[in-house]
Motif scaffolding. Sequence first.
Motif, short mmCIF file in Angstrom:
data_model
loop_
_atom_site.label_atom_id
_atom_site.label_comp_id
_atom_site.label_asym_id
_atom_site.label_seq_id
_atom_site.Cartn_x
_atom_site.Cartn_y
_atom_site.Cartn_z
N UNK A 147 0.82 -1.22 0.00
CA UNK A 147 0.00 0.00 0.00
C UNK A 147 0.85 1.27 0.00
N UNK A 148 2.14 1.10 0.10
CA UNK A 148 2.99 2.28 0.20
C UNK A 148 2.87 3.23 -1.01
N UNK A 174 0.41 4.06 -2.66
CA UNK A 174 -0.80 4.89 -2.57
C UNK A 174 -0.53 6.19 -1.83
N UNK A 175 0.50 6.16 -0.98
CA UNK A 175 0.80 7.36 -0.20
C UNK A 175 1.32 8.50 -1.07
N UNK A 232 0.03 10.29 -3.28
CA UNK A 232 -0.81 11.48 -3.43
C UNK A 232 -1.52 11.86 -2.12
N UNK A 233 -0.95 11.43 -1.02
CA UNK A 233 -1.61 11.66 0.28
C UNK A 233 -1.84 13.15 0.52
N UNK A 234 -2.95 13.44 1.17
CA UNK A 234 -3.23 14.83 1.51
C UNK A 234 -2.90 15.13 2.97
N UNK A 235 -2.06 14.29 3.54
CA UNK A 235 -1.60 14.51 4.92
C UNK A 235 -0.09 14.47 4.93
#
Lengths: 221, 136
Positions: free
Chosen positions: B48-49, B51-52, B54-57
Motif C-alpha cells: 500500500x505504500x 498509494x501514499x 498522493x496523500x493529503x496529509x
Amino acid sequence: MLYRNGLVMYDHQTESLWSHILGQAIAGELRGVQLTFLPSLHTDWQTWQDLHPDTLVISPGLYGRDPYASYYVSGQEGVVGRGPFGGGPSRDDDIHPKAYVIGVRLGGEARAYPFSILVKEPVINDAVGGVPVALFFDTQTLTGAVFDRRLGDGTTLTFEPSIANRRVKDTTTGSRWDIFTGTALDGPLAGTQLAQVPATYAFWFGWIDYHTNSTVYGVQR
Amino acid sequence: MKILLTTILAGLVLTAVACTPNRLQKAIQTPQPDAPSVAAPTPSGRNLQPQLGNANIDLDEVATLLPPDAIPAIMPEDVPAMLVTAAEADAAGMEPSTRVLGVSINGESRAYPIPFMSGHEIVNDAVGGRLIAATW
C-alpha cells in the motif's frame, strides 16, 4: 498502517487509504472522499440486549480477553506515542490524554464532551454546528448517546437535567424519553423518535489529534 | 465513486488503536489460550505504500508497523456464521459487562464485542439493508 496513532484502512476495490477516525480517504484514487458516519452506541452487553432483545452478536467463542486491556488503563498514548512522527500535533494538556470523551461533529464544528463532565451533568442541552443536540449519559454503564433536539414540526425540545431509570423528561411537554433510543415512552409525544447523531467514543488524544480545532464542553481552552 | 456504495462506514470510529509495537506484535504472534481470536498474522502481500504518493496529509505522521492484513479484517461473507442470538451468547458465557459497539438500523441490531474488535479492527457487514464497516 497508522496515521497519528489511528488506524488506516484500505478498501479492496481501489486500495485507497482511509483514516478510520475521520472516515475519509487520505490517499489513493478516492482521496478526499468522505464516508457517512452512522449512529452507534458504546455500551455493555447487558444494556445493549435489554434495548434490542432481538440483536445478533459476534459469538463469545470467537474472542478472549481484550489484548488492549492493560493499554486502556495505562498512560501510553497510542502505539507511536506523541511527537512529530505519528503522534499528531503538539497540544496543551489541559485534559488528560487518556480521558474518555464523546466527540460530535456537525456543520463543520467539532466538540468533545469529557466523561468527567458527563458524570456530573448527565443531560446536556447544547448546539453543535448550529444543530440543537442533547447528550444523555448513563453514569452506571458509562454510556452516552447524542440526539437532535428538533422534531419534524420544527419544535426544538429541551430536556430536564436529571435521569431516572434511563428516562428523561423534556421541559416542553413533560414527555418521558428513553435516553438510549431517543423514543418518547409516554406523555403527549409518546411514540415520537428523535434522530440519533453519530458520535465518536474516544480517548481525548485520539479525538483532538484529528479535530485540532475542537471545542470542549465545559472547558475553556 | 460507485465503489463507495459498498463501503459505507458506520459511526463506530473509536480511539486510536494502541499498545506498544512490541506488545502488539506479541499479541498477534503469540495467541494466548484465553484469546483464541487473536490470529497469527497472515500478511496478504499487498503493498500500500505507493498509494501514499498522493496523500493529503503529512507523511511524517504515517507509521507502518505491520504489513497489510496482519490484523485480519472481517469480510461480509464471514459475518453470518459468526453471529449468535442474545440467548445463545448468554448461554455461551458472554459476560453482561462486556463492552460492545451496538448498531441498530431499520429494526435490525448488531453488537460487536470490543475484545473481538481489538483483534480485527474492522468488520464489514450488512445491517438493516445498509452496508457498513464497524471500525475500532
